[in-house]
Write a protein that holds these residues in place. Structure first.
Motif, mmCIF file in Angstrom:
data_model
loop_
_atom_site.group_PDB
_atom_site.id
_atom_site.type_symbol
_atom_site.label_atom_id
_atom_site.label_comp_id
_atom_site.label_asym_id
_atom_site.label_seq_id
_atom_site.Cartn_x
_atom_site.Cartn_y
_atom_site.Cartn_z
ATOM 1 N N ILE A 1 0.845 -1.203 0.000
ATOM 2 C CA ILE A 1 0.000 0.000 0.000
ATOM 3 C C ILE A 1 0.875 1.245 0.000
ATOM 4 O O ILE A 1 0.602 2.211 -0.722
ATOM 5 C CB ILE A 1 -0.976 -0.025 1.192
ATOM 6 C CG1 ILE A 1 -2.027 -1.125 0.991
ATOM 7 C CG2 ILE A 1 -1.633 1.339 1.405
ATOM 8 C CD1 ILE A 1 -2.919 -1.391 2.192
ATOM 9 N N THR B 1 1.079 4.607 -2.566
ATOM 10 C CA THR B 1 1.198 6.017 -2.198
ATOM 11 C C THR B 1 2.376 6.653 -2.920
ATOM 12 O O THR B 1 2.252 7.729 -3.507
ATOM 13 C CB THR B 1 1.387 6.156 -0.672
ATOM 14 O OG1 THR B 1 0.297 5.539 -0.006
ATOM 15 C CG2 THR B 1 1.494 7.607 -0.258
ATOM 16 N N VAL C 1 -6.720 2.321 -3.032
ATOM 17 C CA VAL C 1 -6.343 0.917 -3.178
ATOM 18 C C VAL C 1 -7.585 0.059 -3.050
ATOM 19 O O VAL C 1 -8.571 0.453 -2.414
ATOM 20 C CB VAL C 1 -5.296 0.474 -2.129
ATOM 21 C CG1 VAL C 1 -3.961 1.164 -2.356
ATOM 22 C CG2 VAL C 1 -5.795 0.699 -0.714
ATOM 23 N N SER D 1 -7.586 -1.025 5.510
ATOM 24 C CA SER D 1 -8.186 0.280 5.226
ATOM 25 C C SER D 1 -7.630 1.345 6.168
ATOM 26 O O SER D 1 -7.389 2.476 5.750
ATOM 27 C CB SER D 1 -9.712 0.224 5.265
ATOM 28 O OG SER D 1 -10.190 -0.082 6.550
ATOM 29 N N ALA E 1 -4.301 2.287 4.765
ATOM 30 C CA ALA E 1 -4.493 3.103 3.560
ATOM 31 C C ALA E 1 -4.835 4.537 3.945
ATOM 32 O O ALA E 1 -4.276 5.492 3.393
ATOM 33 C CB ALA E 1 -5.587 2.504 2.674
ATOM 34 N N ALA F 1 -9.867 3.461 0.477
ATOM 35 C CA ALA F 1 -9.819 2.001 0.408
ATOM 36 C C ALA F 1 -11.152 1.480 -0.100
ATOM 37 O O ALA F 1 -12.207 1.889 0.377
ATOM 38 C CB ALA F 1 -9.511 1.402 1.784
#
Length: 164
Positions: free
Chosen positions: A30, A34, A41, A69, A72, A79
Motif C-alpha cells: 500500500i 502512495t 487501493v 483500510s 491506507a 480504500a
C-alpha cells in the motif's frame, strides 16, 4: 491452502496475530501505491471466506480488511471493497470508502452496494447482458464499464471496453 480456481495461495487470517503480520506485509505494498501517486487501493480477495467456509469466516475477513483500510487512510488513500455484497453494510466496521462491484448488474446486486456506499460504486461487467442491466438500472448514478476478464491492453485481440 491454495485456491485452485484463482491460482492463488489463501492467506491464513484466522488469528489476530496472523492478520496483523499479513497486514504489515500488505501495508508495504500500500505504501508503494502512495509512492506512485495513487489515490486509492482495492485489496483483493476480501471474499475468500466464501470459498473456504470451513477455514475462514466473514468476521475474520472484516477484521483483516479493517487493518488494511486503516493503513491506507494513514497514507492518505481511499480504500475500496471489492465484491462481497453481503458485507457492504459493514462499512463502518471495515472503514472502506467505496466499492468495486464486479458483475453487480449481471447478478442483480448493485442495490446492495448503493445501499451501503451511495453513488461511490464502480461497476465492472464482463458481458453485454450484464452491462445492459447495470446501465438500465444504475447508469445515471454509477460509473459502469464492461471489460474483458483478462483486462487486455487496448489494441489487442481480446480487448473490450464499453460504457453506458
Amino acid at each position: 491452502m491454495y485456491d485452485g480456481e484463482w491460482g492463488e495461495a489463501v492467506l491464513d487470517i484466522r488469528t489476530a496475530g496472523k492478520r496483523e503480520r499479513i497486514a504489515a506485509k500488505v501495508g508495504g505494498w500500500i505504501d508503494g501505491c502512495t509512492d506512485k501517486g495513487f489515490q486509492a487501493v482495492e485489496p483483493d480477495n476480501y471474499d475468500t471466506f466464501t470459498r473456504f467456509p470451513d477455514l475462514l469466516t466473514a468476521d475474520q475477513a472484516m477484521s483483516y480488511i479493517a487493518l488494511l483500510s486503516a493503513h491506507a487512510h494513514e497514507q492518505g488513500l481511499a480504500a475500496a471493497q471489492k465484491n462481497t455484497p453481503q458485507l457492504a453494510g459493514e462499512r463502518d466496521r471495515t472503514g472502506l470508502d467505496f466499492a468495486v462491484a464486479e458483475e453487480c448488474g449481471a447478478y442483480d446486486e448493485c442495490g446492495e452496494y448503493t445501499d451501503a456506499f451511495g453513488d461511490d460504486v464502480v461497476v465492472i461487467e464482463y458481458t453485454a447482458d450484464g452491462l445492459h442491466k447495470a446501465c438500465a438500472g444504475w447508469g445515471d448514478r454509477l460509473s459502469i464499464v464492461r471489460r474483458d476478464v483478462a483486462v487486455s491492453p487496448a489494441g489487442s485481440s481480446g480487448y473490450v471496453r464499453q460504457t453506458c
